[in-house]
Design a protein around this motif. Structure first.
Motif, short mmCIF file in Angstrom:
data_model
loop_
_atom_site.label_atom_id
_atom_site.label_comp_id
_atom_site.label_asym_id
_atom_site.label_seq_id
_atom_site.Cartn_x
_atom_site.Cartn_y
_atom_site.Cartn_z
N VAL A 66 0.84 -1.20 0.00
CA VAL A 66 0.00 0.00 0.00
C VAL A 66 0.87 1.25 0.00
CG1 VAL A 66 -1.63 1.33 1.41
CG2 VAL A 66 -2.00 -1.10 1.02
N THR A 67 1.94 1.23 0.76
CA THR A 67 2.85 2.37 0.81
C THR A 67 3.49 2.62 -0.55
OG1 THR A 67 3.32 1.92 3.12
CG2 THR A 67 4.88 3.33 1.96
N VAL A 68 3.95 1.56 -1.21
CA VAL A 68 4.58 1.71 -2.52
C VAL A 68 3.58 2.24 -3.54
CG1 VAL A 68 5.57 0.39 -4.45
CG2 VAL A 68 6.38 0.00 -2.12
N VAL A 69 2.36 1.73 -3.51
CA VAL A 69 1.34 2.19 -4.47
C VAL A 69 1.00 3.65 -4.23
CG1 VAL A 69 -1.09 1.93 -5.11
CG2 VAL A 69 0.37 -0.08 -4.91
N LYS A 70 0.87 4.05 -2.97
CA LYS A 70 0.55 5.45 -2.68
C LYS A 70 1.70 6.38 -3.07
CE LYS A 70 -2.54 6.27 0.69
NZ LYS A 70 -2.93 6.56 2.07
N LEU A 71 2.94 5.95 -2.86
CA LEU A 71 4.07 6.79 -3.21
C LEU A 71 4.30 6.84 -4.71
CD1 LEU A 71 6.66 5.92 -0.43
CD2 LEU A 71 5.32 8.00 -0.67
N SER A 72 3.92 5.80 -5.42
CA SER A 72 4.15 5.78 -6.86
C SER A 72 3.06 6.55 -7.62
CB SER A 72 4.22 4.35 -7.38
OG SER A 72 2.97 3.71 -7.23
N ALA A 73 2.07 7.10 -6.91
CA ALA A 73 1.02 7.87 -7.57
C ALA A 73 1.56 9.18 -8.14
CB ALA A 73 -0.12 8.15 -6.60
N GLY A 74 2.71 9.64 -7.66
CA GLY A 74 3.35 10.82 -8.22
C GLY A 74 2.95 12.13 -7.61
N VAL A 75 2.19 12.13 -6.55
CA VAL A 75 1.78 13.36 -5.90
C VAL A 75 2.71 13.61 -4.73
CG1 VAL A 75 -0.08 14.55 -4.70
CG2 VAL A 75 -0.61 13.01 -6.58
N ASP A 76 3.40 14.72 -4.78
CA ASP A 76 4.26 15.09 -3.66
C ASP A 76 3.41 15.77 -2.60
OD1 ASP A 76 6.49 14.15 -4.96
OD2 ASP A 76 6.89 16.06 -5.93
N ILE A 77 3.42 15.23 -1.42
CA ILE A 77 2.62 15.79 -0.33
C ILE A 77 3.55 16.21 0.79
CG2 ILE A 77 0.89 15.27 1.42
CD1 ILE A 77 -0.44 13.41 -0.51
N ARG A 78 3.28 17.40 1.29
CA ARG A 78 4.06 17.92 2.41
C ARG A 78 3.11 18.01 3.60
NH1 ARG A 78 6.76 23.56 1.23
NH2 ARG A 78 4.69 23.74 0.37
N GLY A 79 3.41 17.34 4.69
CA GLY A 79 2.50 17.34 5.83
C GLY A 79 3.23 17.50 7.14
N TYR A 80 4.20 18.36 7.22
CA TYR A 80 4.99 18.50 8.43
C TYR A 80 4.24 19.21 9.55
CZ TYR A 80 8.62 17.36 5.09
OH TYR A 80 9.35 16.76 4.12
N ASP A 81 3.29 20.07 9.20
CA ASP A 81 2.57 20.83 10.21
C ASP A 81 1.17 20.27 10.43
OD1 ASP A 81 1.61 21.53 7.78
OD2 ASP A 81 1.68 23.70 8.11
N HIS A 82 0.97 19.01 10.14
CA HIS A 82 -0.28 18.29 10.32
C HIS A 82 -1.40 18.81 9.43
CE1 HIS A 82 1.52 16.07 13.56
NE2 HIS A 82 1.88 17.19 14.14
N THR A 83 -1.06 19.54 8.40
CA THR A 83 -2.02 19.89 7.37
C THR A 83 -1.44 19.40 6.06
OG1 THR A 83 -1.04 22.07 7.01
CG2 THR A 83 -2.85 21.94 8.58
N ILE A 84 -2.27 18.83 5.24
CA ILE A 84 -1.80 18.27 3.98
C ILE A 84 -2.00 19.30 2.88
CG2 ILE A 84 -2.14 16.45 2.28
CD1 ILE A 84 -3.02 14.64 4.55
N GLU A 85 -0.95 19.62 2.21
CA GLU A 85 -1.02 20.51 1.06
C GLU A 85 -0.09 19.98 0.00
OE1 GLU A 85 1.68 24.23 1.36
OE2 GLU A 85 0.84 23.96 3.34
N THR A 86 -0.44 20.18 -1.23
CA THR A 86 0.42 19.71 -2.30
C THR A 86 1.58 20.69 -2.47
OG1 THR A 86 -0.92 20.85 -3.94
CG2 THR A 86 -1.45 18.55 -3.51
N VAL A 87 2.69 20.17 -2.90
CA VAL A 87 3.87 20.99 -3.09
C VAL A 87 3.68 21.86 -4.33
CG1 VAL A 87 6.35 20.93 -3.54
CG2 VAL A 87 5.31 19.23 -2.04
N PRO A 88 3.94 23.15 -4.22
CA PRO A 88 3.76 24.04 -5.38
C PRO A 88 4.64 23.61 -6.55
CG PRO A 88 4.11 25.31 -3.38
CD PRO A 88 4.35 23.89 -3.03
N GLY A 89 4.04 23.57 -7.73
CA GLY A 89 4.78 23.22 -8.92
C GLY A 89 4.97 21.73 -9.15
N ALA A 90 4.38 20.89 -8.30
CA ALA A 90 4.57 19.44 -8.46
C ALA A 90 3.78 18.91 -9.64
CB ALA A 90 4.15 18.73 -7.18
#
Length: 63
Positions: A37-61
């Motif tokens: 499941v981890t490999v499939v989710k990571l291979s989707a190609g969406v860079d996600i940044r969630g360091y502050d407990h909010t999920i936002e997509t990385v600008p320009g990804a």
């Protein structure tokens, strides 16, 4: 006089060994599913940044 059997010959040790193998296979299965499941989710190609407990997509990804 009582003769003692070696641990390999006694029935309880065979049962315990079989149970340990079954539990080990179940554990390997669960870990494999989590890894898949981890490999499939990571291979989707969406860079996600969630360091502050909010999920936002990385600008320009998506460009």
């Amino acid at each position: 006089m009582t003769t003692f059997k070696s641990p390999d010959e006694h029935e309880i040790y065979r049962r315990r060994g079989a149970r340990n193998k079954a539990v080990g296979l179940c554990l390997i299965g669960v870990v494999s599913m989590i890894f898949a499941v981890t490999v499939v989710k990571l291979s989707a190609g969406v860079d996600i940044r969630g360091y502050d407990h909010t999920i936002e997509t990385v600008p320009g990804a998506g460009q």
